[in-house]
Motif scaffolding. Structure first.
Motif, PDB file in Angstrom:
ATOM      1  N   VAL A   9       0.848  -1.198   0.000  1.00 58.20           N
ATOM      2  CA  VAL A   9       0.000   0.000   0.000  1.00 58.20           C
ATOM      3  C   VAL A   9       0.882   1.246   0.000  1.00 58.20           C
ATOM      4  O   VAL A   9       0.652   2.179  -0.776  1.00 58.20           O
ATOM      5  CB  VAL A   9      -0.967  -0.002   1.203  1.00 58.20           C
ATOM      6  N   VAL A  10       1.894   1.261   0.846  1.00 61.78           N
ATOM      7  CA  VAL A  10       2.816   2.404   0.904  1.00 61.78           C
ATOM      8  C   VAL A  10       3.509   2.590  -0.448  1.00 61.78           C
ATOM      9  O   VAL A  10       3.613   3.710  -0.953  1.00 61.78           O
ATOM     10  CB  VAL A  10       3.854   2.228   2.034  1.00 61.78           C
ATOM     11  N   ALA A  11       3.940   1.489  -1.057  1.00 58.22           N
ATOM     12  CA  ALA A  11       4.619   1.570  -2.357  1.00 58.22           C
ATOM     13  C   ALA A  11       3.698   2.145  -3.426  1.00 58.22           C
ATOM     14  O   ALA A  11       4.121   2.969  -4.253  1.00 58.22           O
ATOM     15  CB  ALA A  11       5.114   0.193  -2.777  1.00 58.22           C
ATOM     16  N   GLU A  12       2.423   1.750  -3.429  1.00 56.73           N
ATOM     17  CA  GLU A  12       1.475   2.268  -4.418  1.00 56.73           C
ATOM     18  C   GLU A  12       1.205   3.755  -4.200  1.00 56.73           C
ATOM     19  O   GLU A  12       1.125   4.532  -5.147  1.00 56.73           O
ATOM     20  CB  GLU A  12       0.171   1.466  -4.370  1.00 56.73           C
ATOM     21  N   VAL A  13       1.069   4.168  -2.947  1.00 53.94           N
ATOM     22  CA  VAL A  13       0.858   5.591  -2.656  1.00 53.94           C
ATOM     23  C   VAL A  13       2.077   6.402  -3.099  1.00 53.94           C
ATOM     24  O   VAL A  13       1.942   7.462  -3.717  1.00 53.94           O
ATOM     25  CB  VAL A  13       0.545   5.818  -1.160  1.00 53.94           C
ATOM     26  N   GLU A  14       3.277   5.899  -2.817  1.00 61.56           N
ATOM     27  CA  GLU A  14       4.494   6.595  -3.249  1.00 61.56           C
ATOM     28  C   GLU A  14       4.559   6.684  -4.777  1.00 61.56           C
ATOM     29  O   GLU A  14       4.918   7.717  -5.328  1.00 61.56           O
ATOM     30  CB  GLU A  14       5.730   5.888  -2.713  1.00 61.56           C
ATOM     31  N   ARG A  15       4.181   5.603  -5.465  1.00 68.83           N
ATOM     32  CA  ARG A  15       4.188   5.605  -6.929  1.00 68.83           C
ATOM     33  C   ARG A  15       3.222   6.647  -7.486  1.00 68.83           C
ATOM     34  O   ARG A  15       3.563   7.430  -8.373  1.00 68.83           O
ATOM     35  CB  ARG A  15       3.821   4.211  -7.454  1.00 68.83           C
ATOM     36  N   LEU A  16       2.013   6.681  -6.933  1.00 66.23           N
ATOM     37  CA  LEU A  16       1.020   7.652  -7.400  1.00 66.23           C
ATOM     38  C   LEU A  16       1.438   9.091  -7.075  1.00 66.23           C
ATOM     39  O   LEU A  16       1.254   9.995  -7.889  1.00 66.23           O
ATOM     40  CB  LEU A  16      -0.352   7.334  -6.805  1.00 66.23           C
ATOM     41  N   ALA A  17       2.002   9.302  -5.894  1.00 63.09           N
ATOM     42  CA  ALA A  17       2.485  10.642  -5.531  1.00 63.09           C
ATOM     43  C   ALA A  17       3.598  11.082  -6.478  1.00 63.09           C
ATOM     44  O   ALA A  17       3.634  12.238  -6.910  1.00 63.09           O
ATOM     45  CB  ALA A  17       2.956  10.669  -4.081  1.00 63.09           C
ATOM     46  N   ASP A  18       4.500  10.162  -6.818  1.00 69.53           N
ATOM     47  CA  ASP A  18       5.565  10.484  -7.776  1.00 69.53           C
ATOM     48  C   ASP A  18       4.988  10.849  -9.139  1.00 69.53           C
ATOM     49  O   ASP A  18       5.473  11.769  -9.804  1.00 69.53           O
ATOM     50  CB  ASP A  18       6.545   9.317  -7.922  1.00 69.53           C
ATOM     51  N   GLN A  19       3.937  10.137  -9.568  1.00 63.17           N
ATOM     52  CA  GLN A  19       3.306  10.465 -10.844  1.00 63.17           C
ATOM     53  C   GLN A  19       2.639  11.843 -10.795  1.00 63.17           C
ATOM     54  O   GLN A  19       2.688  12.592 -11.772  1.00 63.17           O
ATOM     55  CB  GLN A  19       2.296   9.394 -11.239  1.00 63.17           C
ATOM     56  N   LEU A  20       2.008  12.161  -9.673  1.00 59.27           N
ATOM     57  CA  LEU A  20       1.410  13.493  -9.519  1.00 59.27           C
ATOM     58  C   LEU A  20       2.483  14.573  -9.604  1.00 59.27           C
ATOM     59  O   LEU A  20       2.296  15.606 -10.258  1.00 59.27           O
ATOM     60  CB  LEU A  20       0.654  13.596  -8.189  1.00 59.27           C
ATOM     61  N   ILE A  21       3.629  14.347  -8.955  1.00 57.22           N
ATOM     62  CA  ILE A  21       4.735  15.301  -8.991  1.00 57.22           C
ATOM     63  C   ILE A  21       5.248  15.466 -10.414  1.00 57.22           C
ATOM     64  O   ILE A  21       5.521  16.571 -10.873  1.00 57.22           O
ATOM     65  CB  ILE A  21       5.879  14.849  -8.058  1.00 57.22           C
ATOM     66  N   TYR A  22       5.371  14.350 -11.131  1.00 53.02           N
ATOM     67  CA  TYR A  22       5.827  14.424 -12.516  1.00 53.02           C
ATOM     68  C   TYR A  22       4.861  15.260 -13.359  1.00 53.02           C
ATOM     69  O   TYR A  22       5.294  16.130 -14.118  1.00 53.02           O
ATOM     70  CB  TYR A  22       5.970  13.018 -13.115  1.00 53.02           C
ATOM     71  N   LEU A  23       3.568  15.005 -13.207  1.00 59.00           N
ATOM     72  CA  LEU A  23       2.580  15.791 -13.957  1.00 59.00           C
ATOM     73  C   LEU A  23       2.684  17.276 -13.624  1.00 59.00           C
ATOM     74  O   LEU A  23       2.644  18.131 -14.508  1.00 59.00           O
ATOM     75  CB  LEU A  23       1.166  15.284 -13.671  1.00 59.00           C
TER      76      LEU A  23
END
Length: 98
Positions: A9-23
């Motif tokens: 769960v933590v890994a998925e949240v970090e992945r999505l947060a990284d994608q938001l930052i990239y956008l």
């Protein structure tokens, strides 16, 4: 702090947060992504069967993860059953595009 939230769960949240930052770093306005009553403010996004709440800093590629809610089965498993769990850890709660 992610407490005893399962690693996946933590890994998925970090992945999505990284994608938001990239956008955000590419110029996309991320203040209306996820679910919320209006753009800006506290947002909600699904992740790994649960969800997380986050804030977006205006005019800056910054995402602040406020709360992670794991899926119900992970909560049940935390009561005596074995689940991949982390002890209290420090994860980045805010990210900046570099």
């Amino acid at each position: 702090m992610a407490g005893s939230i399962p690693d996946y769960v933590v890994a998925e949240v970090e992945r999505l947060a990284d994608q938001l930052i990239y956008l955000a770093s590419t110029g996309v306005d991320i203040s209306d992504l996820g679910n919320g009553p209006r753009p800006g403010g506290l947002r909600r996004m699904d992740a790994a069967g649960g969800w997380f709440y986050f804030l977006v800093a205006p005019r800056d590629p910054l995402v602040i993860v406020v709360r992670i809610v794991p899926p119900v089965d992970a909560l049940r498993a935390g009561r005596g059953q074995s689940v991949s769990r982390r002890p209290a850890i420090s994860t980045r709660t805010s990210c900046r595009a570099s």
